[in-house]
Enzyme design. Structure first.
Site, PDB file in Angstrom:
ATOM      1  N   ASP A 102      42.187  52.419  29.466  1.00 21.56           N
ATOM      2  CA  ASP A 102      42.611  51.286  29.515  1.00 21.56           C
ATOM      3  C   ASP A 102      44.196  51.228  29.546  1.00 21.56           C
ATOM      4  OD1 ASP A 102      43.834  48.686  29.335  1.00 21.56           O
ATOM      5  OD2 ASP A 102      42.254  48.097  27.942  1.00 21.56           O
ATOM      6  N   ASP A 301      47.158  47.217  36.100  1.00 23.98           N
ATOM      7  CA  ASP A 301      46.039  47.159  35.231  1.00 23.98           C
ATOM      8  C   ASP A 301      45.014  47.689  35.639  1.00 23.98           C
ATOM      9  OD1 ASP A 301      45.072  46.632  32.623  1.00 23.98           O
ATOM     10  OD2 ASP A 301      44.019  44.709  33.379  1.00 23.98           O
TER      11      ASP A 301
END
Ligand SMILES: *[C@@H]1O[C@H](CO)[C@@H](O)[C@H](O)[C@H]1NC(C)=O
Ligand SMILES: *[C@@H]1O[C@H](CO)[C@@H](O)[C@H](O)[C@H]1NC(C)=O
Ligand SMILES: *[C@@H]1O[C@H](CO)[C@@H](O)[C@H](O)[C@H]1NC(C)=O
Ligand SMILES: *[C@@H]1O[C@H](CO)[C@@H](O)[C@H](O)[C@H]1NC(C)=O
Ligand SMILES: *[C@@H]1O[C@H](CO)[C@@H](O)[C@H](O)[C@H]1NC(C)=O
Ligand SMILES: *[C@@H]1O[C@H](CO)[C@@H](O)[C@H](O)[C@H]1NC(C)=O
Ligand SMILES: *[C@@H]1O[C@H](CO)[C@@H](O)[C@H](O)[C@H]1NC(C)=O
Length: 420
Positions: A102, A301
Site C-alpha cells: 500500500d 496510489d
C-alpha cells in the site's frame, strides 16, 4: 534425427522455463521482490454478467477507499483494499508472510498469532521469534500511531480500516525482503480485528511517513523504490517491487514529488493538464491545484483500482473522449458512464505532469469484457461529497508501467514496462 531431437529438447526446455516462469513469476532476489495480483482473474472466460459484477465490485471497493484516502476525512485512518501482495520474512528464525502493498499508508499491519477475527491462515507468531521486541509506551514510535492506549506497559493502539476496527500492539523485529534485512523494523502486531475490510494478508506500508518501510529502511535503500504492477488480465504473471537506487531505470521521465505535511503518507505530484488524442482538454486549473490545507491535488496510489478525477476534470475529459469517439452510442456500467457495446478504437489519453507527459496505452484506460463487446472508459469522477478534491492516479492506469519513487531526490518517474 539428432538435430531434430536436439531441437525438440531445446523447445522442451524453453517451454519448461516458460511455464515455470509463468507459474512462479520471477524469484525474489537482490532487492527485487515479485508482486502478485491478489485477484487477477478479472477478465473471466465466463459470461459477461460476472465481468460486470467484478467491475462493479472493484468500483465499490474504490469508493470505500476514496473515502479514506480523501484528505479531509476525519482521523488518520488507514485505507483498504490493496490488491497487490509481496512475500516477506519476519523474525528469527524467519517466518514467511504475504503482505499487501500500500503506497498510501505507512503502517505495516501483521496478523499475529492468536489474533481474534483475523481471516488469515498464516499469522506471525512472536513467541517463536528470538528477535521480537514489543515497544514500550514511552518509545518515540508510540507517539506516531493514532490513539495510543497504554493500559499495560506496551504500546497498544486501535484504528479503523474500512468497516474493520483493528487493535494492535507496536513491536519490532527483523524483516527480510528478498535478500535484504531491515533490523528492528517497527510494525503493528494485530491482536484483534472486527469487520470485513481488513485484508487477510498483512499490510506493508510504502508511504512516505515516519513509520513506513521506505523511511525505516532509508539507510539501506535511500528512500528509493519502484514497482511494476502486473496486468489485470494476467492471472499468473507477476510484477516486481525494486527497493533501493540500484537497478532502477536510468532513462525515465520524472515529475517533482510534492509534500503535504497533513497527509504525510501520500505521494503527491503536480498534474497540470490532460490530453485526449491531440486536444488538451479545457479543465479549470483549480481542478488540479495542490493545497495542503484542503488536501487537494493529485496522488499516485496503488490501492485504488480506477483513476478518479475531480468532477470538472472528469467531465471535461469524458466529454472530449466521447466527441473523439464520434458520438457513438453510450451505455453505462456501474459507476462507468462511458461504455460502448461495439468494438471500438479509441483516442490516446495523456496525463501531463510538471516535467512529464504520460501517454497511456488503451489497456490502461479501457476496460473490456473478455468477449470484447463491451468497453468502458476506466476512470470516474471523485465521490460527490466533502472528499471531492483529490485526483487519484490508480493501479489500472499504472499496470505495465514502472513507477519510480525517489523520496530523497523528491521525484516520481513513470516508464512503460511489460511486467506481465
Ligand atoms: C535480528 O536482529 C537482531 C538485533 O535486533 C540481530 O542480533 C539478529 O542477528 C537479527 N537476525 C537476523 C536473522 O537478521
Ligand atoms: C479488541 O481489543 C480491544 C483492545 O485491547 C478490546 O477493548 C476489545 O474488547 C477487543 N475485542 C475483541 C473482540 O476481542
Ligand atoms: C495459469 O496457471 C494455471 C495453473 O497453474 C493454468 O491452469 C492456467 O492455464 C494459467 N493461465 C494462463 C493465462 O497462463
Ligand atoms: C503545478 O504546475 C502549474 C503549471 O505549470 C504551476 O502553475 C503550479 O505552480 C504548479 N504547482 C505546484 C504546487 O508546483
Ligand atoms: C487552500 O484552500 C483554502 C480553503 O479553501 C484556501 O483558503 C486557501 O487559499 C488555499 N490555498 C492555496 C495556496 O490555494
Ligand atoms: C458529436 O455531437 C456534437 C454535438 O452534438 C456535434 O457538434 C459533433 O459534430 C458530433 N461529432 C461527430 C464526429 O459526429
Ligand atoms: C507535453 O506535451 C505538450 C504538448 O501537448 C508539450 O507542449 C510539452 O512540452 C510536453 N511536456 C514534456 C515535459 O514533454
Amino acid at each position: 534425427m539428432v538435430m531434430r531431437s536436439t531441437l525438440f529438447f531445446s523447445l522442451a526446455i524453453l517451454f519448461f522455463f516458460f511455464f515455470r516462469i509463468a507459474q512462479c513469476g520471477i524469484e525474489d532476489r537482490g532487492s527485487t521482490l515479485q508482486i502478485l495480483h491478489v485477484d487477477s482473474k478479472l477478465t473471466p472466460k465466463s459470461p459477461l454478467i460476472s465481468w460486470e459484477r467484478s467491475v462493479i465490485q472493484m468500483q465499490s471497493k474504490d469508493n470505500a477507499r476514496l473515502r479514506y484516502l480523501a484528505p479531509i476525512a476525519s482521523g488518520r485512518s488507514i485505507t483498504q483494499n490493496p490488491t497487490y501482495i509481496v512475500r516477506a520474512k519476519m523474525g528469527t528464525p524467519a517466518q514467511t508472510l504475504l503482505m499487501a502493498l500500500d503506497t498510501s499508508n505507512d503502517a505495516a499491519l501483521v496478523p499475529c498469532a492468536g489474533c481474534v477475527g483475523c481471516s488469515s491462515s498464516s499469522t506471525f507468531d512472536p513467541s517463536l521469534s528470538s528477535s521480537f521486541k514489543p515497544l514500550a509506551c514511552g518509545a518515540p514510535q508510540c507517539s506516531q500511531v493514532p490513539n495510543p492506549s497504554c493500559g499495560g506497559t506496551t504500546c497498544g493502539y486501535s484504528t479503523t480500516y474500512g468497516n474493520s476496527v483493528v487493535s494492535a500492539t507496536l513491536a519490532q523485529d527483523n524483516i527480510t525482503l528478498a535478500t535484504d534485512s531491515v533490523l528492528a523494523y517497527t510494525f503493528s502486531c494485530i491482536r484483534n480485528s472486527t469487520g470485513t475490510s481488513l485484508p487477510a494478508q498483512g499490510l506493508l506500508g510504502l508511504g512516505r511517513g515516519p513509520l513506513s518501510l521506505v523511511t525505516q529502511s532509508s539507510s539501506l535503500y535511500q528512500s528509493v523504490f519502484s514497482y511494476c504492477l502486473p496486468s489485470y488480465k494476467s492471472s499468473n504473471f507477476t510484477g516486481s517491487l525494486r527497493l533501493g537506487p540500484n537497478s532502477q531505470p536510468i532513462r525515465i521521465k520524472t515529475s517533482p514529488l510534492l509534500r503535504n505535511p497533513r497527509r504525510s503518507s501520500l505521494y503527491y505530484v503536480n498534474l497540470t493538464a490532460i490530453r485526449v488524442a491531440r486536444t488538451v482538454v479545457n479543465i479549470p486549473p483549480s481542478a488540479f491545484a495542490f493545497n495542503t490545507t484542503t488536501g487537494a491535488g493529485t496522488v499516485f496510489d496503488s490501492g485504488t483500482v480506477f483513476t478518479s478525477l475531480v468532477k470538472p476534470a472528469y467531465t471535461a475529459v469524458r466529454d472530449e473522449f466521447r466527441r473523439k469517439m464520434g458520438n457513438a452510442t453510450i451505455s453505462t456500467l456501474g459507476g462507468f458512464d462511458t461504455c460502448y457495446n461495439v468494438p471500438v478504437t479509441v483516442p490516446t489519453i495523456t496525463f501531463m505532469f510538471s516535467g512529464m507527459n504520460v501517454t497511456l496505452p488503451q489497456d490502461n484506460f479501457l476496460i473490456r469484457s473478455s468477449t470484447g463487446t463491451t468497453s468502458c472508459l476506466a476512470m470516474a469522477a471523485a465521490p460527490d461529497n466533502v472528499n471531492s478534491v483529490l485526483n487519484v492516479i490508480a493501479s489500472f492506469q499504472q499496470q505495465n508501467h514502472r513507477v519510480l519513487i525517489d523520496v530523497s531526490n523528491s521525484k516520481l518517474g513513470v516508464a512503460r514496462e511489460a511486467c506481465s
